[in-house]
Design a protein around this motif. Structure first.
Motif, PDB file in Angstrom:
ATOM      1  N   GLU A 168       0.812  -1.217   0.000  1.00  0.00           N
ATOM      2  CA  GLU A 168       0.000   0.000   0.000  1.00  0.00           C
ATOM      3  C   GLU A 168       0.848   1.270   0.000  1.00  0.00           C
ATOM      4  N   ILE A 169       2.175   1.114   0.038  1.00  0.00           N
ATOM      5  CA  ILE A 169       3.081   2.273   0.133  1.00  0.00           C
ATOM      6  C   ILE A 169       3.528   2.699  -1.261  1.00  0.00           C
ATOM      7  N   ASP A 170       3.596   3.995  -1.494  1.00  0.00           N
ATOM      8  CA  ASP A 170       4.091   4.548  -2.752  1.00  0.00           C
ATOM      9  C   ASP A 170       5.607   4.680  -2.673  1.00  0.00           C
ATOM     10  N   PHE A 171       6.326   3.763  -3.328  1.00  0.00           N
ATOM     11  CA  PHE A 171       7.782   3.791  -3.249  1.00  0.00           C
ATOM     12  C   PHE A 171       8.420   4.683  -4.307  1.00  0.00           C
ATOM     13  N   GLY A 172       7.598   5.457  -4.994  1.00  0.00           N
ATOM     14  CA  GLY A 172       8.156   6.516  -5.817  1.00  0.00           C
ATOM     15  C   GLY A 172       8.553   7.702  -4.963  1.00  0.00           C
ATOM     16  N   GLU A 173       7.955   7.772  -3.783  1.00  0.00           N
ATOM     17  CA  GLU A 173       8.205   8.892  -2.885  1.00  0.00           C
ATOM     18  C   GLU A 173       8.971   8.490  -1.630  1.00  0.00           C
ATOM     19  N   LYS A 174       8.912   7.208  -1.269  1.00  0.00           N
ATOM     20  CA  LYS A 174       9.488   6.797   0.004  1.00  0.00           C
ATOM     21  C   LYS A 174      10.578   5.746  -0.189  1.00  0.00           C
ATOM     22  N   SER A 175      11.526   5.725   0.741  1.00  0.00           N
ATOM     23  CA  SER A 175      12.614   4.757   0.734  1.00  0.00           C
ATOM     24  C   SER A 175      12.121   3.422   1.268  1.00  0.00           C
ATOM     25  N   LEU A 176      12.422   2.353   0.552  1.00  0.00           N
ATOM     26  CA  LEU A 176      12.007   1.020   0.972  1.00  0.00           C
ATOM     27  C   LEU A 176      12.560   0.685   2.355  1.00  0.00           C
ATOM     28  N   TYR A 177      13.853   0.894   2.554  1.00  0.00           N
ATOM     29  CA  TYR A 177      14.461   0.474   3.815  1.00  0.00           C
ATOM     30  C   TYR A 177      14.098   1.394   4.976  1.00  0.00           C
ATOM     31  N   THR A 178      13.785   2.643   4.684  1.00  0.00           N
ATOM     32  CA  THR A 178      13.285   3.512   5.750  1.00  0.00           C
ATOM     33  C   THR A 178      11.933   3.027   6.224  1.00  0.00           C
ATOM     34  N   GLU A 179      11.070   2.630   5.287  1.00  0.00           N
ATOM     35  CA  GLU A 179       9.751   2.120   5.653  1.00  0.00           C
ATOM     36  C   GLU A 179       9.856   0.787   6.384  1.00  0.00           C
ATOM     37  N   LEU A 180      10.758  -0.083   5.915  1.00  0.00           N
ATOM     38  CA  LEU A 180      10.939  -1.366   6.597  1.00  0.00           C
ATOM     39  C   LEU A 180      11.417  -1.160   8.033  1.00  0.00           C
ATOM     40  N   SER A 181      12.259  -0.161   8.210  1.00  0.00           N
ATOM     41  CA  SER A 181      12.788   0.114   9.543  1.00  0.00           C
ATOM     42  C   SER A 181      11.735   0.721  10.463  1.00  0.00           C
ATOM     43  N   THR A 182      11.026   1.741   9.974  1.00  0.00           N
ATOM     44  CA  THR A 182      10.087   2.466  10.835  1.00  0.00           C
ATOM     45  C   THR A 182       8.790   1.688  11.071  1.00  0.00           C
ATOM     46  N   ARG A 183       8.311   0.972  10.053  1.00  0.00           N
ATOM     47  CA  ARG A 183       7.030   0.275  10.174  1.00  0.00           C
ATOM     48  C   ARG A 183       7.160  -1.131  10.742  1.00  0.00           C
ATOM     49  N   TYR A 184       8.279  -1.795  10.417  1.00  0.00           N
ATOM     50  CA  TYR A 184       8.399  -3.208  10.763  1.00  0.00           C
ATOM     51  C   TYR A 184       9.597  -3.519  11.665  1.00  0.00           C
ATOM     52  N   GLY A 185      10.339  -2.483  12.032  1.00  0.00           N
ATOM     53  CA  GLY A 185      11.462  -2.681  12.936  1.00  0.00           C
ATOM     54  C   GLY A 185      12.629  -3.444  12.335  1.00  0.00           C
ATOM     55  N   VAL A 186      12.767  -3.380  10.999  1.00  0.00           N
ATOM     56  CA  VAL A 186      13.829  -4.123  10.328  1.00  0.00           C
ATOM     57  C   VAL A 186      15.172  -3.425  10.526  1.00  0.00           C
ATOM     58  N   THR A 187      16.163  -4.186  10.931  1.00  0.00           N
ATOM     59  CA  THR A 187      17.539  -3.704  11.010  1.00  0.00           C
ATOM     60  C   THR A 187      18.375  -4.527  10.046  1.00  0.00           C
ATOM     61  N   LEU A 188      19.018  -3.863   9.103  1.00  0.00           N
ATOM     62  CA  LEU A 188      19.793  -4.561   8.080  1.00  0.00           C
ATOM     63  C   LEU A 188      21.003  -5.239   8.694  1.00  0.00           C
ATOM     64  N   GLY A 189      21.146  -6.522   8.362  1.00  0.00           N
ATOM     65  CA  GLY A 189      22.301  -7.288   8.826  1.00  0.00           C
ATOM     66  C   GLY A 189      23.199  -7.639   7.663  1.00  0.00           C
ATOM     67  N   MET A 190      23.448  -8.926   7.469  1.00  0.00           N
ATOM     68  CA  MET A 190      24.332  -9.370   6.393  1.00  0.00           C
ATOM     69  C   MET A 190      23.629  -9.296   5.046  1.00  0.00           C
ATOM     70  N   VAL A 191      24.374  -8.858   4.018  1.00  0.00           N
ATOM     71  CA  VAL A 191      23.864  -8.826   2.655  1.00  0.00           C
ATOM     72  C   VAL A 191      24.770  -9.689   1.792  1.00  0.00           C
ATOM     73  N   SER A 192      24.285 -10.841   1.412  1.00  0.00           N
ATOM     74  CA  SER A 192      25.024 -11.731   0.533  1.00  0.00           C
ATOM     75  C   SER A 192      24.596 -11.450  -0.891  1.00  0.00           C
ATOM     76  N   ALA A 193      25.559 -11.200  -1.778  1.00  0.00           N
ATOM     77  CA  ALA A 193      25.207 -10.796  -3.140  1.00  0.00           C
ATOM     78  C   ALA A 193      26.182 -11.355  -4.155  1.00  0.00           C
ATOM     79  N   SER A 194      25.655 -11.583  -5.350  1.00  0.00           N
ATOM     80  CA  SER A 194      26.472 -11.950  -6.502  1.00  0.00           C
ATOM     81  C   SER A 194      26.527 -10.741  -7.422  1.00  0.00           C
ATOM     82  N   ILE A 195      27.736 -10.346  -7.834  1.00  0.00           N
ATOM     83  CA  ILE A 195      27.915  -9.186  -8.701  1.00  0.00           C
ATOM     84  C   ILE A 195      28.676  -9.630  -9.945  1.00  0.00           C
ATOM     85  N   VAL A 196      28.040  -9.481 -11.099  1.00  0.00           N
ATOM     86  CA  VAL A 196      28.687  -9.854 -12.349  1.00  0.00           C
ATOM     87  C   VAL A 196      28.527  -8.730 -13.366  1.00  0.00           C
ATOM     88  N   ALA A 197      29.396  -8.697 -14.367  1.00  0.00           N
ATOM     89  CA  ALA A 197      29.313  -7.731 -15.450  1.00  0.00           C
ATOM     90  C   ALA A 197      28.566  -8.347 -16.621  1.00  0.00           C
TER      91      ALA A 197
END
Length: 252
Positions: A168-197
Motif C-alpha cells: 500500500e506504500i508509494d515507493f516513488g516517494e518513500k525509501s524502501l528500507y526507511t519504511e521497513l525500519s520504521t514500520r516493521y522494525g527491520v535492522t539490516l544485517g548481512m547482505v550476501s550478493a552476486s555481482i557480475v558484469a
C-alpha cells in the motif's frame, strides 16, 4: 574449474514451446538460468542449434541469451566443448541501500516505480525468501536516479506475510528500507550478493539512457535482518560507467 561432462542437459525437462504473450528471448534466458541451477557443475547444456529448433526461434536469438547467461556467470564456454554449467561465483557483502549510499555521497536519490504488483511466490522465489510456496509477494521494480540521472533498475520481491501492508506504500516517494525500519522494525544485517558484469537488455538500456554495449553490473542479493531473516530477494542492474560497488568481506 570442473571439466565439462559429456551428457547434455535433459531436454525432457524443458518446455516444448514458448508462450506467445512474452518476449521469446526473455523466456529462453529464464529457461537457461533455471536449467543451470538444476544441473551439476560441468554439465554440458543443449547446443544453440538444438534449442533454436526446439523453440522455433532464430539461432541468433538463442545465442544472445546464452551470451547473457555466460556473462552472468551461470555458464562457461569452451572452444569445441560447448557451453556448460559454471562453478558458483563467490558472494560479497554489501552494507547499505541505494538511498543511503547516494546520501552518503552527497547525491540526491530518486525513484520512478515501473512495476508494483502482488503475486504468489513460486517454488524458486519461496525458497529464496524462505517462505511457503504461494505466499503473497510484492514485486517492485524501480528506476533509480542520482541527481535526476538514471543510475539503476532495481527489481525486488518481498513477502507480504512478513511485511503486511507493504504493497500500500508509494515507493516513488518513500525509501524502501526507511519504511521497513520504521514500520516493521527491520535492522539490516548481512547482505550476501552476486555481482557480475553483463550487457543490458535493450529495454533496460533505454531506461538507463545508455548504449546496448555499455557494461553493467548485475547484482543478485538476498539481504538479511540482524536476526538472520531474509528481507527481500532482488536482482538489479546498475550502470558501471556511473556506479561503483564497495564490498566488505572477511579473508579466509
Amino acid at each position: 574449474m570442473a571439466r565439462p561432462r559429456n551428457n547434455p542437459g535433459d531436454l525432457a525437462e524443458l518446455p516444448t514451446e514458448l508462450r506467445p504473450d512474452r518476449p521469446k528471448g526473455d523466456q529462453i534466458r529464464e529457461i537457461l538460468e533455471k536449467l543451470t541451477r538444476s544441473l551439476a557443475v560441468g554439465t554440458v547444456l543443449p547446443s544453440e542449434r538444438v534449442l533454436a529448433e526446439r523453440f522455433g526461434v532464430a539461432r541468433m536469438t538463442v545465442r544472445q541469451e546464452v551470451d547473457r547467461v555466460v556473462a552472468e556467470g551461470l555458464a562457461n564456454r569452451r572452444p569445441g566443448g560447448g557451453t556448460f554449467v559454471a562453478e558458483p561465483r563467490p558472494s560479497r557483502m554489501l552494507a547499505s541501500s541505494f538511498s543511503q549510499d547516494m546520501a552518503n555521497r552527497g547525491i540526491q536519490p530518486g525513484a520512478k516505480v515501473l512495476e508494483h504488483r502482488v503475486g504468489a511466490a513460486d517454488e524458486d522465489l519461496a525458497r529464496e525468501l524462505e517462505e511457503p510456496i504461494g505466499t503473497p509477494v510484492l514485486h517492485l521494480v524501480r528506476l533509480r536516479t542520482a541527481d535526476g540521472d538514471p543510475m539503476a533498475i532495481e527489481r525486488t520481491a518481498l513477502s507480504l506475510h512478513r511485511y503486511p501492508g507493504l504493497d500500500e506504500i508509494d515507493f516513488g516517494e518513500k525509501s524502501l528500507y526507511t519504511e521497513l525500519s520504521t514500520r516493521y522494525g527491520v535492522t539490516l544485517g548481512m547482505v550476501s550478493a552476486s555481482i557480475v558484469a553483463a550487457p543490458p537488455e535493450p529495454g533496460d538500456a533505454e531506461l538507463l539512457e545508455i548504449d546496448n554495449s555499455t557494461p553493467c553490473l548485475i547484482i543478485t542479493s538476498a539481504p538479511r535482518t540482524a536476526t538472520d531473516q531474509v528481507i527481500e530477494f532482488g536482482r538489479s542492474i546498475y550502470r558501471s560507467d556511473r556506479y561503483d560497488i564497495t564490498v566488505a568481506y572477511r579473508a579466509t
